[in-house]
Design a protein around this motif. Sequence first.
Motif, PDB file in Angstrom:
ATOM      1  N   SER A  19       0.818  -1.214   0.000  1.00  0.00           N
ATOM      2  CA  SER A  19       0.000   0.000   0.000  1.00  0.00           C
ATOM      3  C   SER A  19       0.849   1.261   0.000  1.00  0.00           C
ATOM      4  N   TRP A  20       0.565   2.146  -0.939  1.00  0.00           N
ATOM      5  CA  TRP A  20       1.282   3.417  -1.038  1.00  0.00           C
ATOM      6  C   TRP A  20       1.140   4.257   0.232  1.00  0.00           C
ATOM      7  N   ASP A  21      -0.090   4.454   0.678  1.00  0.00           N
ATOM      8  CA  ASP A  21      -0.350   5.369   1.787  1.00  0.00           C
ATOM      9  C   ASP A  21       0.424   4.974   3.045  1.00  0.00           C
ATOM     10  N   THR A  22       0.310   3.714   3.429  1.00  0.00           N
ATOM     11  CA  THR A  22       0.985   3.253   4.641  1.00  0.00           C
ATOM     12  C   THR A  22       2.498   3.275   4.472  1.00  0.00           C
ATOM     13  N   CYS A  23       2.989   2.837   3.322  1.00  0.00           N
ATOM     14  CA  CYS A  23       4.442   2.832   3.087  1.00  0.00           C
ATOM     15  C   CYS A  23       5.020   4.242   3.122  1.00  0.00           C
ATOM     16  N   ALA A  24       4.359   5.164   2.449  1.00  0.00           N
ATOM     17  CA  ALA A  24       4.843   6.548   2.414  1.00  0.00           C
ATOM     18  C   ALA A  24       4.820   7.171   3.805  1.00  0.00           C
ATOM     19  N   ARG A  25       3.749   6.930   4.562  1.00  0.00           N
ATOM     20  CA  ARG A  25       3.648   7.461   5.922  1.00  0.00           C
ATOM     21  C   ARG A  25       4.739   6.884   6.823  1.00  0.00           C
ATOM     22  N   GLU A  26       4.932   5.567   6.781  1.00  0.00           N
ATOM     23  CA  GLU A  26       5.951   4.928   7.616  1.00  0.00           C
ATOM     24  C   GLU A  26       7.350   5.428   7.279  1.00  0.00           C
ATOM     25  N   ALA A  27       7.652   5.561   6.001  1.00  0.00           N
ATOM     26  CA  ALA A  27       8.977   6.052   5.597  1.00  0.00           C
ATOM     27  C   ALA A  27       9.195   7.475   6.102  1.00  0.00           C
ATOM     28  N   ALA A  28       8.183   8.328   5.950  1.00  0.00           N
ATOM     29  CA  ALA A  28       8.299   9.719   6.410  1.00  0.00           C
ATOM     30  C   ALA A  28       8.476   9.775   7.928  1.00  0.00           C
ATOM     31  N   GLU A  29       7.687   8.990   8.659  1.00  0.00           N
ATOM     32  CA  GLU A  29       7.783   8.977  10.114  1.00  0.00           C
ATOM     33  C   GLU A  29       9.149   8.489  10.593  1.00  0.00           C
ATOM     34  N   ALA A  30       9.755   7.554   9.860  1.00  0.00           N
ATOM     35  CA  ALA A  30      11.053   6.999  10.245  1.00  0.00           C
ATOM     36  C   ALA A  30      12.215   7.810   9.674  1.00  0.00           C
ATOM     37  N   GLY A  31      11.906   8.787   8.810  1.00  0.00           N
ATOM     38  CA  GLY A  31      12.963   9.575   8.186  1.00  0.00           C
ATOM     39  C   GLY A  31      13.818   8.768   7.219  1.00  0.00           C
ATOM     40  N   LYS A  32      13.189   7.789   6.558  1.00  0.00           N
ATOM     41  CA  LYS A  32      13.891   6.909   5.617  1.00  0.00           C
ATOM     42  C   LYS A  32      13.482   7.249   4.191  1.00  0.00           C
ATOM     43  N   PRO A  33      14.371   7.018   3.234  1.00  0.00           N
ATOM     44  CA  PRO A  33      13.946   7.155   1.836  1.00  0.00           C
ATOM     45  C   PRO A  33      12.825   6.145   1.542  1.00  0.00           C
TER      46      PRO A  33
END
Length: 177
Positions: free
Chosen positions: A113-127
């Motif tokens: 899922s785009w939404d969850t993946c993008a949110r998790e990456a942003a929250e973790a400060g990961k590319p």
Amino acid sequence: MRDAPDTPAMLTDTLIEDDRWRGITLESLAEVAARATLAHLAFDPDHFEIALLACDDARIAVLNADFRDKPVATNVLSWPAWDLSAEDDGETPEAPEEGSAEDPESLGDIAISWDTCAREAAEAGKPLSDHVSHLIVHGVLHLLGYDHIRDGDATLMEGHETAILGKMGIDDPYRDH
């Protein structure tokens, strides 16, 4: 249908339902991550196929409800073609039946899922590309019978994930940086 003999066949067959995935070359990320996972475990990537659905939170929530009775969005889901899981906690799962380059064996399906993946990456400060690669590795390991419910199984699976991602130049997702 497989490519010409001198061209490596695609291990992953990606269906993009959410166009936001097109901005990160998902097909390439999935192919590299899936190949790295199989190679790490000494399986020939050319002897297998994996279907990947790139969707959004609404779609993955429906899939999660239908298949796991959990009507919420998640980052990745996997549907293995076989139950290869180890009987004893922390043991290596059974090896899958290998196909051939001409007639590859399906390992199963993955949805992300785009939404969850993008949110998790942003929250973790990961590319985002690193996080997506990690989730593809994670999903492929699930297709190969690895799991993280029991402690020993989780340790084994996370060890493989960390090693595979390290070979890909991606930081350990289980360690704070």
